[in-house]
Scaffold this active site. Structure first.
Site, PDB file in Angstrom:
ATOM      1  N   SER A 144      -3.499  -4.919   4.644  1.00  0.00           N
ATOM      2  CA  SER A 144      -3.473  -6.379   4.730  1.00  0.00           C
ATOM      3  C   SER A 144      -3.685  -6.985   3.356  1.00  0.00           C
ATOM      4  O   SER A 144      -4.356  -6.394   2.498  1.00  0.00           O
ATOM      5  CB  SER A 144      -4.584  -6.864   5.661  1.00  0.00           C
ATOM      6  OG  SER A 144      -4.754  -8.273   5.546  1.00  0.00           O
ATOM      7  N   TYR A 159     -13.186  -6.580   8.080  1.00  0.00           N
ATOM      8  CA  TYR A 159     -11.734  -6.346   8.127  1.00  0.00           C
ATOM      9  C   TYR A 159     -11.193  -6.001   6.749  1.00  0.00           C
ATOM     10  O   TYR A 159     -10.436  -5.038   6.586  1.00  0.00           O
ATOM     11  CB  TYR A 159     -11.052  -7.602   8.678  1.00  0.00           C
ATOM     12  CG  TYR A 159      -9.552  -7.500   8.780  1.00  0.00           C
ATOM     13  CD1 TYR A 159      -8.954  -6.694   9.755  1.00  0.00           C
ATOM     14  CD2 TYR A 159      -8.719  -8.225   7.932  1.00  0.00           C
ATOM     15  CE1 TYR A 159      -7.574  -6.609   9.877  1.00  0.00           C
ATOM     16  CE2 TYR A 159      -7.338  -8.150   8.049  1.00  0.00           C
ATOM     17  CZ  TYR A 159      -6.772  -7.340   9.013  1.00  0.00           C
ATOM     18  OH  TYR A 159      -5.409  -7.256   9.131  1.00  0.00           O
TER      19      TYR A 159
END
Length: 253
Positions: A144, A159
């Site tokens: 990401s 995350y």
């Protein structure tokens, strides 16, 4: 050697509007047979049926909890009995968490790492020996932009840390498996229009976010799927240990 006699395993491809499903379709359109692993077994089977009908390839959908090694073992035993040998692995299964660090619990931290990092490990560790033995493999990790810029999109610290962990995993694995004809790369999407972001960006907030994206729109799942399919080609054998950004220019580094 052609991809038509090989299978691509895509984890977390059961969601209707996700990157995994788009990737499974794109790979099938390129001639790969497809194995979909998803926590939602009905969703996995649904995608497999759709793919077989639309692309004329072999496809199988299996329920699987990637965080559990026994579940992965059982699912991949089904895959190996149903479709041609695995040639590509797309570690797409993942979960996000926007929780600020000072509020995150150890349970949530463990859960984020379990799906994103341990899940990728369980699947890759089980399939990598076969790729090495056959002398051909393509492994792609879905990281990401949060891992690169330090959160600030939808993901919090847990995350970002887990997705950064995937980048280190992929780079080191690329060094180890390169001599055996196996490439390992990462894709780092920015803001993509999927169910994860649905409804969270509306009105003024959406305008603000899009103002920071040079191409002026949210990404589509197909934008990411096309790149993954490119990395899985036989012709892409000299690309390994790389991280590809798909963010419309929102993060340039």
């Amino acid at each position: 050697m052609s991809v038509s006699d090989k299978t691509a395993v895509v984890t977390g491809a059961g969601s209707k509007r996700g990157i995994g499903r788009a990737t499974a379709h794109a790979l099938a359109a390129a001639g790969w047979n497809i194995a979909v692993l998803d926590l939602d077994e009905a969703g996995a089977k649904d995608v497999a049926t759709e793919i077989a009908e639309q692309h004329g390839v072999q496809a199988v959908g299996v329920g699987c909890d990637v965080t559990d090694a026994a579940s992965v073992e059982a699912a991949l035993a089904v895959v190996e009995g149903a479709v041609p040998p695995v040639g590509a692995v797309v570690n797409n299964a993942g979960i996000t968490s926007p929780t600020p660090f000072l509020e995150v619990t150890s349970e949530e931290w463990e859960r984020i790492f379990a799906v994103n990092v341990r899940g990728s490990y369980n699947v890759t560790r089980r399939l990598a020996p076969g790729l090495v033995e056959r002398g051909f493999g393509r492994i792609v990790f879905l990281s990401s932009v949060s891992a690169e810029r330090g959160g600030g999109v939808f993901g919090g610290v847990a995350y970002s840390a887990a997705k950064a962990g995937q980048l280190g995993f992929a780079r080191a694995l690329a060094r180890e498996l390169g001599p055996n004809g196996v490439t390992v790369n990462s894709v780092a999407p920015g803001l993509i229009d999927t169910d994860i972001t649905a409804g969270k960006l509306v009105g003024e907030k959406e305008k603000q976010v899009l103002a920071g994206v040079p191409v002026g729109r949210k990404g589509r799942a197909a934008d990411v799927a096309d790149l993954i399919t490119y990395l899985c080609r036989e012709e892409s054998g000299y690309i390994t240990g790389a991280t590809y950004d798909v963010n419309g220019g929102a993060h340039i580094h």
